[in-house]
Design an enzyme around this catalytic site. Sequence first.
Site, PDB file in Angstrom:
ATOM      1  N   ARG A 168       2.612  -6.460   9.141  1.00 33.92           N
ATOM      2  CA  ARG A 168       1.873  -5.319   9.680  1.00 33.92           C
ATOM      3  C   ARG A 168       2.392  -4.909  11.052  1.00 33.92           C
ATOM      4  O   ARG A 168       2.450  -3.714  11.369  1.00 33.92           O
ATOM      5  CB  ARG A 168       0.377  -5.623   9.702  1.00 33.92           C
ATOM      6  CG  ARG A 168      -0.234  -5.529   8.296  1.00 33.92           C
ATOM      7  CD  ARG A 168      -1.613  -6.101   8.265  1.00 33.92           C
ATOM      8  NE  ARG A 168      -2.331  -5.809   7.027  1.00 33.92           N
ATOM      9  CZ  ARG A 168      -3.360  -6.521   6.604  1.00 33.92           C
ATOM     10  NH1 ARG A 168      -3.781  -7.567   7.305  1.00 33.92           N
ATOM     11  NH2 ARG A 168      -3.982  -6.195   5.484  1.00 33.92           N
ATOM     12  N   ARG A 184      -1.536 -14.401   4.242  1.00 36.06           N
ATOM     13  CA  ARG A 184      -2.289 -13.751   5.329  1.00 36.06           C
ATOM     14  C   ARG A 184      -1.566 -13.916   6.669  1.00 36.06           C
ATOM     15  O   ARG A 184      -1.562 -13.020   7.506  1.00 36.06           O
ATOM     16  CB  ARG A 184      -3.718 -14.275   5.371  1.00 36.06           C
ATOM     17  CG  ARG A 184      -4.480 -13.815   4.128  1.00 36.06           C
ATOM     18  CD  ARG A 184      -5.943 -14.122   4.179  1.00 36.06           C
ATOM     19  NE  ARG A 184      -6.665 -13.390   5.201  1.00 36.06           N
ATOM     20  CZ  ARG A 184      -7.048 -12.121   5.082  1.00 36.06           C
ATOM     21  NH1 ARG A 184      -6.762 -11.434   3.999  1.00 36.06           N
ATOM     22  NH2 ARG A 184      -7.722 -11.537   6.060  1.00 36.06           N
ATOM     23  N   HIS A 190      -2.184  -5.496   1.509  1.00 35.75           N
ATOM     24  CA  HIS A 190      -3.479  -6.176   1.354  1.00 35.75           C
ATOM     25  C   HIS A 190      -3.191  -7.555   0.788  1.00 35.75           C
ATOM     26  O   HIS A 190      -2.259  -7.712  -0.009  1.00 35.75           O
ATOM     27  CB  HIS A 190      -4.395  -5.417   0.379  1.00 35.75           C
ATOM     28  CG  HIS A 190      -5.553  -6.253  -0.096  1.00 35.75           C
ATOM     29  ND1 HIS A 190      -6.724  -6.373   0.621  1.00 35.75           N
ATOM     30  CD2 HIS A 190      -5.692  -7.064  -1.189  1.00 35.75           C
ATOM     31  CE1 HIS A 190      -7.543  -7.199  -0.019  1.00 35.75           C
ATOM     32  NE2 HIS A 190      -6.934  -7.633  -1.124  1.00 35.75           N
ATOM     33  N   ASN A 243      -2.014   0.193   6.623  1.00 35.47           N
ATOM     34  CA  ASN A 243      -1.553  -1.079   7.203  1.00 35.47           C
ATOM     35  C   ASN A 243      -0.635  -1.884   6.261  1.00 35.47           C
ATOM     36  O   ASN A 243      -0.611  -3.110   6.281  1.00 35.47           O
ATOM     37  CB  ASN A 243      -2.732  -1.915   7.715  1.00 35.47           C
ATOM     38  CG  ASN A 243      -3.673  -2.362   6.619  1.00 35.47           C
ATOM     39  OD1 ASN A 243      -3.560  -1.922   5.482  1.00 35.47           O
ATOM     40  ND2 ASN A 243      -4.604  -3.236   6.947  1.00 35.47           N
ATOM     41  N   GLU A 267      -9.745 -11.019  -7.648  1.00 34.77           N
ATOM     42  CA  GLU A 267      -8.801  -9.892  -7.582  1.00 34.77           C
ATOM     43  C   GLU A 267      -7.737 -10.002  -8.676  1.00 34.77           C
ATOM     44  O   GLU A 267      -7.349  -9.005  -9.272  1.00 34.77           O
ATOM     45  CB  GLU A 267      -8.164  -9.830  -6.196  1.00 34.77           C
ATOM     46  CG  GLU A 267      -9.178  -9.433  -5.130  1.00 34.77           C
ATOM     47  CD  GLU A 267      -8.627  -9.447  -3.708  1.00 34.77           C
ATOM     48  OE1 GLU A 267      -7.435  -9.741  -3.516  1.00 34.77           O
ATOM     49  OE2 GLU A 267      -9.407  -9.167  -2.779  1.00 34.77           O
ATOM     50  N   TYR A 307     -12.294  -2.688  -4.045  1.00 26.51           N
ATOM     51  CA  TYR A 307     -12.826  -2.843  -2.682  1.00 26.51           C
ATOM     52  C   TYR A 307     -14.354  -2.776  -2.657  1.00 26.51           C
ATOM     53  O   TYR A 307     -14.931  -2.346  -1.667  1.00 26.51           O
ATOM     54  CB  TYR A 307     -12.250  -1.747  -1.778  1.00 26.51           C
ATOM     55  CG  TYR A 307     -10.847  -2.044  -1.282  1.00 26.51           C
ATOM     56  CD1 TYR A 307     -10.576  -3.168  -0.508  1.00 26.51           C
ATOM     57  CD2 TYR A 307      -9.799  -1.171  -1.546  1.00 26.51           C
ATOM     58  CE1 TYR A 307      -9.297  -3.430  -0.037  1.00 26.51           C
ATOM     59  CE2 TYR A 307      -8.504  -1.423  -1.076  1.00 26.51           C
ATOM     60  CZ  TYR A 307      -8.270  -2.558  -0.317  1.00 26.51           C
ATOM     61  OH  TYR A 307      -7.006  -2.808   0.161  1.00 26.51           O
ATOM     62  N   PHE A 320     -15.626   2.780   7.056  1.00 27.40           N
ATOM     63  CA  PHE A 320     -14.245   3.120   6.707  1.00 27.40           C
ATOM     64  C   PHE A 320     -14.014   3.217   5.191  1.00 27.40           C
ATOM     65  O   PHE A 320     -12.913   3.517   4.749  1.00 27.40           O
ATOM     66  CB  PHE A 320     -13.271   2.090   7.308  1.00 27.40           C
ATOM     67  CG  PHE A 320     -13.529   0.658   6.911  1.00 27.40           C
ATOM     68  CD1 PHE A 320     -13.022   0.152   5.719  1.00 27.40           C
ATOM     69  CD2 PHE A 320     -14.277  -0.182   7.719  1.00 27.40           C
ATOM     70  CE1 PHE A 320     -13.250  -1.159   5.334  1.00 27.40           C
ATOM     71  CE2 PHE A 320     -14.518  -1.505   7.352  1.00 27.40           C
ATOM     72  CZ  PHE A 320     -14.001  -1.992   6.156  1.00 27.40           C
ATOM     73  N   THR A 353      -5.308  -7.362  10.405  1.00 22.75           N
ATOM     74  CA  THR A 353      -5.590  -6.089   9.707  1.00 22.75           C
ATOM     75  C   THR A 353      -5.193  -4.894  10.565  1.00 22.75           C
ATOM     76  O   THR A 353      -4.666  -3.897  10.074  1.00 22.75           O
ATOM     77  CB  THR A 353      -7.107  -6.000   9.390  1.00 22.75           C
ATOM     78  OG1 THR A 353      -7.492  -7.184   8.710  1.00 22.75           O
ATOM     79  CG2 THR A 353      -7.435  -4.788   8.541  1.00 22.75           C
ATOM     80  N   LYS A 388       0.827  -1.219   0.000  1.00 22.95           N
ATOM     81  CA  LYS A 388       0.000   0.000   0.000  1.00 22.95           C
ATOM     82  C   LYS A 388       0.863   1.272   0.000  1.00 22.95           C
ATOM     83  O   LYS A 388       2.076   1.219   0.259  1.00 22.95           O
ATOM     84  CB  LYS A 388      -0.919  -0.041   1.227  1.00 22.95           C
ATOM     85  CG  LYS A 388      -1.925  -1.188   1.184  1.00 22.95           C
ATOM     86  CD  LYS A 388      -2.954  -1.032   2.288  1.00 22.95           C
ATOM     87  CE  LYS A 388      -3.964  -2.145   2.275  1.00 22.95           C
ATOM     88  NZ  LYS A 388      -5.055  -1.917   3.241  1.00 22.95           N
TER      89      LYS A 388
HETATM   90  P1  CMP Z   1      -7.302  -4.617   3.538  1.00 24.85           P
HETATM   91  O1  CMP Z   1      -6.779  -5.972   3.812  1.00 24.85           O
HETATM   92  O2  CMP Z   1      -6.713  -3.845   2.416  1.00 24.85           O
HETATM   93  O3  CMP Z   1      -8.888  -4.708   3.324  1.00 24.85           O
HETATM   94  C1  CMP Z   1      -9.747  -3.607   3.559  1.00 24.85           C
HETATM   95  C2  CMP Z   1      -9.069  -2.492   4.287  1.00 24.85           C
HETATM   96  O4  CMP Z   1      -9.918  -1.573   4.948  1.00 24.85           O
HETATM   97  C3  CMP Z   1      -8.221  -3.056   5.416  1.00 24.85           C
HETATM   98  O5  CMP Z   1      -7.113  -3.740   4.870  1.00 24.85           O
HETATM   99  C4  CMP Z   1      -7.920  -1.815   6.233  1.00 24.85           C
HETATM  100  O6  CMP Z   1      -6.795  -1.118   5.763  1.00 24.85           O
HETATM  101  C5  CMP Z   1      -9.145  -0.944   5.980  1.00 24.85           C
HETATM  102  N1  CMP Z   1      -9.959  -0.802   7.214  1.00 24.85           N
HETATM  103  C6  CMP Z   1     -10.136   0.336   7.902  1.00 24.85           C
HETATM  104  N2  CMP Z   1     -10.918   0.136   8.977  1.00 24.85           N
HETATM  105  C7  CMP Z   1     -11.262  -1.184   8.956  1.00 24.85           C
HETATM  106  C8  CMP Z   1     -12.046  -2.021   9.819  1.00 24.85           C
HETATM  107  N3  CMP Z   1     -12.663  -1.538  10.895  1.00 24.85           N
HETATM  108  N4  CMP Z   1     -12.157  -3.322   9.508  1.00 24.85           N
HETATM  109  C9  CMP Z   1     -11.557  -3.830   8.398  1.00 24.85           C
HETATM  110  N5  CMP Z   1     -10.785  -3.089   7.557  1.00 24.85           N
HETATM  111  C10 CMP Z   1     -10.636  -1.790   7.831  1.00 24.85           C
END
Ligand code: CMP
Length: 165
Positions: free
Chosen positions: A104, A87, A117, A114, A128, A51, A59, A93, A11
Site C-alpha cells: 500500500r 497483512r 484487500h 488502497n 471469504e 463487505y 465509507f 489500510t 483492487k
Molecule cells: P479493505 O481491506 O478492503 O477493507 C475495507 C475497506 O474499506 C478498506 O480496505 C478501505 O479501502 C475502505 N475504507 C475506506 N475508509 C475506511 C476507514 N475509515 N476505515 C477502514 N476502511 C476504510
Amino acid sequence: MSIEKTLSIIKPDAVSKNIIGKIITRFEDNGLYLVAGKLLHLSDDDAGGFYQEHKGKPFYEDLIKFMTSGPVFIQVLKGEDAIIKNRELMGDTDPTKAKKGTIRADFANSIDANAVHGSDSQTSAIREIRRDPEKSGKTPYQSCRALFVIQSLPRKKLLNAALRG
Ligand code: CMP
C-alpha cells in the site's frame, strides 16, 4: 507457525495500473503461493456480500462503488502464517500510514483506492474463501475448489488434470 490460506483481492486501482504481476511478486518473494485466482468484475451484490460487515459505516457506499468500478483480481494465497504475512506485506489500510516497502505504501492512492484487500483473521479467511459461488456464477471460488483438489493429487494425476484444463 501453521500453513494457512487467505483471500487476497487486487483492487480496481491496481488492476488499472497494470501492476497485478508486481503485487503477486511481493507474495511469491515472501513465501506465499498463489493457489487459485481469477480476474472478474464484481457486481453490487458480490461486493455488498463480501463487505457485509462494513454495511452502515460511513465509507460503505464509496467502498462498494469503488470495488465495482473495474475488474479485480481475486486470489487465494497459501503458506506459513499466510494471513498475518499477507497483512504485513499489504501495510496499513491507510497508505499514508503504511510502512515503507509495503504494497500500500508503494502502490496505493488513498484509503479507498488502497490497491489490495486481505483477510484479517482465520474466521474471515474461511468465510471469504468459501463465499457462496453459485449465486453470481462467476467467482474464483469454484476454481479455487478445483485447484485445491488438483493440488492434492499425485504428480502424474496432477499433470493429467492440468492437461484436461
Ligand atoms: P479493505 O481491506 O478492503 O477493507 C475495507 C475497506 O474499506 C478498506 O480496505 C478501505 O479501502 C475502505 N475504507 C475506506 N475508509 C475506511 C476507514 N475509515 N476505515 C477502514 N476502511 C476504510
